[in-house]
Design a protein around this motif. Structure first.
Motif: not given
Lengths: 261, 255
Positions: A128, A131-132, A134, B63, B97
């Motif tokens: 991820e 994603d982080a 983004e 996302l 996350f």
């Protein structure tokens, strides 16, 4: 019944092939769009150039030297039979610069750089990290993909030129084992047999090799599926597809050069 | 009896209305989800694995693209925005996350400086270093400044990821299973840190967790996802005291 299922399988495979080609085309187009949009990540481009160029030098040097040496040792007996021993430096120089150094260096880069990019981006996707990036409003495509493709496109031709030089020196080492020719005399003979027309197409071809090595590694890594297994798959596919692409580009480049000369 | 889950949209920092998301034709994860989070509120989202909790918060930061519905953050509909507008809003939202998602190739200091260097170009290197140290001090890990993520434990990675998020001073925090994979003591420390952050930064948050102790410690409100929508919402006590059998299943080991 079996005939129909085979037919369906082939159609399904074709569909998947065309879908993959479409996705790859969109990925390429996105690269060119993002390439000209600000901001340019100069620092990351330089870092990637260092990692891909400088860190590949030892490997390229060793292979380049061995290419020149082996080519000389293998060609010498045949040329001696025809009384054309004096053509050896020219033959080594021309074959290395036109064909052997670009292709072998590109294959080495496909194995080292393309698989590295595929594994790195694939692992970033799985954990991820992309994603982080983004969610912190940083464009991961620009930071990770554009920088790496620029670096490979710039560095692979430079590595090829370096491999040319080391390979020619390896050729001299090969001749020196069984003959007596001075380095200056050898270099003069190599240069006499070469023309700009030998170097320019090979350099342009190397730029395309570099672009595809970066592009394929990035595409495989950036589109890796979830799960650690996909990281290995991304790295593996990157090497296989990049190596195959190198041969296809080489074949096309030879045809185009032939038509133009 | 189920509590009214469609609380007032007008006071909300985050207002999700009619959010739906499917993966493929048959797997509809979110079905007309409504959820509002008010200023300074800490909303815990509970639900079974695969119930769509992570999908919901990933839709908030863009996302995952939602199929339909609206997600308003500070009154602006995120689903109607282009990438540039969305990026401006993303700066107000911090996302932690589940895996911490620290950049493996960078040191802790570089991880923290990465978003700051991009979004605050006017800051000098000294100012950036001061911000990095302040963020690390707020999570109690100033000694880890030059370490690589691979040299950190799971709890430390979560704290560093929190510091990286906090460095941009977000007004909203989204936590995706912040205590998963951590021992009880570290989980409690992370939960306490989340409460501290909430008080210090006056932020609103959505916390996804399976850890009921974390939910109790951090949440002002608890919402439970069932069949792709909020099935019940209330304070931790209201939820845990509910007599509904499907809610009791979440608390069965606690009693």
């Amino acid at each position: 019944m079996e005939e129909i299922s085979k037919h369906t399988y082939v159609l399904q495979q074709l569909r998947e092939l065309f879908l993959a080609m479409g996705k790859a085309t969109l990925f390429n187009l996105r690269f060119f769009r993002e390439l000209f949009l600000p901001p340019t990540e100069w620092r990351e481009i330089l870092r990637q150039c260092y990692l891909m160029g400088w860190k590949s030098l030892p490997l390229v040097s060793i292979t380049g030297f061995i290419m020149g040496l082996v080519l000389t040792l293998q060609s010498r007996p045949t040329l001696v039979v025809f009384g054309a021993k004096s053509w050896l430096p020219g033959m080594v120089g021309t074959s290395l610069i036109r064909e052997i150094a670009p292709v072998v260096t590109a294959l080495i880069c496909a194995g080292k750089i393309s698989s590295g990019i595929g594994a790195e981006l694939g692992s970033m996707k799985v954990t991820e990290q992309i994603d982080a990036m983004e969610v912190s409003a940083v464009n991961p495509f620009k930071y990770l993909v554009v920088t790496r493709i620029i670096a490979t496109t710039l560095m692979v031709p430079l590595l090829v030129l370096f491999a040319d030089l080391v390979g020619i020196f390896g050729g001299y080492a090969g001749i020196s084992i069984k003959g007596d020719i001075s380095l200056i005399s050898y270099a003069t003979k190599v240069l006499e047999s070469l023309d700009f027309i030998d170097i320019i197409p090979a350099t342009i071809k190397s730029c395309f090799f570099g672009y595809f090595i970066g592009m394929i590694g990035c595409y495989q890594g950036f589109n890796a599926a979830n799960g650690t297994e996909s990281v290995g798959k991304a790295a593996n596919s990157a090497v296989v597809i990049a190596s195959l692409s190198i041969f296809i580009i080489d074949m096309l480049a030879v045809q185009i050069t032939d038509l133009m000369l | 009896m189920k509590k009214d889950v469609s609380n007032k949209e007008s006071d909300s920092i985050i207002s999700i209305q009619g959010l739906s998301k499917s993966f493929g034709k048959e797997n509809q994860v979110l079905k007309n989800l409504n959820l509002n989070v008010n200023k300074g509120e800490s909303m815990v989202l509970l639900g079974r694995s695969g119930s769509g909790k992570s999908v919901a918060i990933k839709c908030i930061v863009g996302l995952i693209k939602a199929d339909s519905g609206s997600i308003k953050v500070f009154g602006k509909d995120l689903l109607a925005m282009n990438t540039q507008q969305l990026n401006e809003e993303r700066l107000k939202i911090g996302f932690l996350f589940q895996s911490a998602a620290l950049y493996d190739s960078m040191t802790v200091a570089e991880n923290l400086g990465f978003p700051l260097r991009r979004h605050s170009p006017d800051l000098t290197e000294d100012e950036i270093n001061t911000c990095i140290k302040a963020a690390l001090e707020s999570v109690g890990l100033i000694d880890a400044i030059q370490k690589m993520p691979s040299a950190l434990s799971g709890g430390m990675r979560k704290r560093i990821a929190m510091a990286r998020t906090l460095i941009l001073k977000p007004e909203i925090m989204l936590y995706d299973e912040p205590t998963t994979g951590l021992d009880t003591i570290t989980s409690r420390e992370i939960s306490e840190l989340m409460v501290k952050i909430q008080e210090e930064y006056q932020s609103s948050s959505i916390i996804i967790t399976h850890d009921l102790a974390c939910a109790k410690r951090t949440g002002n409100q608890v919402a439970i996802l069932q069949n792709g929508r909020i099935g019940f919402q209330g304070t931790y006590e209201e939820v845990s005291n509910s007599t509904l059998p499907w809610i009791q299943e979440f608390f069965i080991d606690k009693k």
